[in-house]
Motif scaffolding. Structure first.
Motif, PDB file in Angstrom:
ATOM      1  N   ARG A   8      12.748 -15.668   1.696  1.00 55.10           N
ATOM      2  CA  ARG A   8      11.469 -15.959   2.330  1.00 55.10           C
ATOM      3  C   ARG A   8      11.547 -17.315   3.059  1.00 55.10           C
ATOM      4  O   ARG A   8      12.213 -18.233   2.607  1.00 55.10           O
TER       5      ARG A   8
ATOM      6  N   ARG B  70       6.156  -5.075   8.174  1.00 54.47           N
ATOM      7  CA  ARG B  70       4.760  -5.340   7.857  1.00 54.47           C
ATOM      8  C   ARG B  70       3.977  -5.299   9.163  1.00 54.47           C
ATOM      9  O   ARG B  70       4.571  -5.384  10.257  1.00 54.47           O
TER      10      ARG B  70
ATOM     11  N   LYS C 163       1.979  -6.514  12.369  1.00 47.72           N
ATOM     12  CA  LYS C 163       2.155  -7.725  13.173  1.00 47.72           C
ATOM     13  C   LYS C 163       1.027  -8.707  12.869  1.00 47.72           C
ATOM     14  O   LYS C 163      -0.148  -8.376  12.948  1.00 47.72           O
ATOM     15  N   GLY C 164       1.404  -9.938  12.494  1.00 45.70           N
ATOM     16  CA  GLY C 164       0.412 -10.935  12.132  1.00 45.70           C
ATOM     17  C   GLY C 164       0.113 -11.880  13.278  1.00 45.70           C
ATOM     18  O   GLY C 164       0.540 -11.686  14.437  1.00 45.70           O
ATOM     19  N   THR C 165      -0.589 -12.950  12.945  1.00 45.78           N
ATOM     20  CA  THR C 165      -0.931 -13.971  13.935  1.00 45.78           C
ATOM     21  C   THR C 165       0.258 -14.921  14.123  1.00 45.78           C
ATOM     22  O   THR C 165       1.198 -14.939  13.306  1.00 45.78           O
TER      23      THR C 165
ATOM     24  N   ASP D 291       0.405 -17.931  13.485  1.00 48.34           N
ATOM     25  CA  ASP D 291       0.485 -18.869  12.365  1.00 48.34           C
ATOM     26  C   ASP D 291       0.910 -18.212  11.060  1.00 48.34           C
ATOM     27  O   ASP D 291       1.036 -18.916  10.048  1.00 48.34           O
ATOM     28  N   SER D 292       1.076 -16.899  11.048  1.00 51.76           N
ATOM     29  CA  SER D 292       1.450 -16.205   9.804  1.00 51.76           C
ATOM     30  C   SER D 292       2.896 -16.527   9.452  1.00 51.76           C
ATOM     31  O   SER D 292       3.727 -16.804  10.331  1.00 51.76           O
ATOM     32  N   PRO D 293       3.236 -16.511   8.154  1.00 49.39           N
ATOM     33  CA  PRO D 293       4.613 -16.831   7.750  1.00 49.39           C
ATOM     34  C   PRO D 293       5.592 -15.779   8.261  1.00 49.39           C
ATOM     35  O   PRO D 293       5.214 -14.635   8.524  1.00 49.39           O
TER      36      PRO D 293
ATOM     37  N   MET E 217       8.515 -12.953   8.416  1.00 53.31           N
ATOM     38  CA  MET E 217       8.779 -11.793   7.542  1.00 53.31           C
ATOM     39  C   MET E 217       9.989 -12.077   6.666  1.00 53.31           C
ATOM     40  O   MET E 217      10.927 -12.789   7.067  1.00 53.31           O
TER      41      MET E 217
END
Length: 201
Positions: free
Chosen positions: A133, A175, A177-179, A181-183, A185
């Protein structure tokens, strides 16, 4: 002879006393003497059935009854044959159903064993996995991802950074698709050597 006696006695046509031969005749005397008139009860007696008529009627009725009994026996025999055929078919179906139930139980046991085996293989495949991670996401190819992992693992092991490491697979976890600022993958890699994975951990 008194006048009363004279008046009560019948006279003949010539005025003389009527004889006993002039008395009226009976039906039996008419038959015996061959009279022309026939009494009605004689025709009724002749119309009554005789023993031969009764015997022939009885024989015809008995023949009809025997024919009906034979037909009933034939129908009963046919029904008996059909019942026997149905019972035999039921017995064969019962045997087939029993064999099918046993085969279904065997298949169920085999499927259960295969499911357990697949689960064990899945667990065995995952036990060599390492999840990382926080590794920054770049537009590098899977080959470059493996090179980065080799440098990280060799650095942890205190070996030469380009020392070869056998990877079964290495990819990022999927996962939505995030923003921005998201951590990043997570990276999941599977090593071919379980002992090497334990040493890295």
């Amino acid at each position: 002879m008194t006048p009363a006696d004279i008046t009560t006695q019948p006279h003949g046509a010539d005025g003389s006393m009527a004889s006993e031969d002039s008395a009226p005749s009976s039906p039996a005397s008419d038959l015996q003497t061959g009279g022309t008139e026939r009494p009605p009860w004689l025709d009724l007696l002749r119309a009554l059935p005789t023993k031969e008529d009764l015997r022939s009627a009885t024989s015809e009725l008995g023949a009809m009854i025997r024919q009906h009994i034979q037909a009933l026996r034939a129908d009963m025999q046919g029904l008996s044959d059909r019942v026997s055929h149905v019972e035999a078919a039921c017995d064969s179906l019962r045997v087939a159903q029993t064999s099918l139930a046993e085969a279904a139980d065997t298949c169920s046991e085999q499927v259960r064993g295969m499911a357990l085996h697949i689960k064990d293989l899945d667990n065995r495949g995952r036990r060599n996995n390492i999840r990382l991670r926080g590794l920054p996401e770049t537009k590098d190819s899977p080959l470059q991802l493996r090179e980065n992992l080799m440098e990280i693992f060799n650095g942890l092991l205190g070996r030469y950074l380009q020392a070869p490491i056998d990877f079964v697979r290495a990819q990022r976890a999927l996962r939505p698709k995030g923003t921005p600022d998201s951590p990043p993958m997570d990276v999941i890699c599977c090593l071919a050597n379980f002992a090497l994975k334990e040493t890295i951990l």
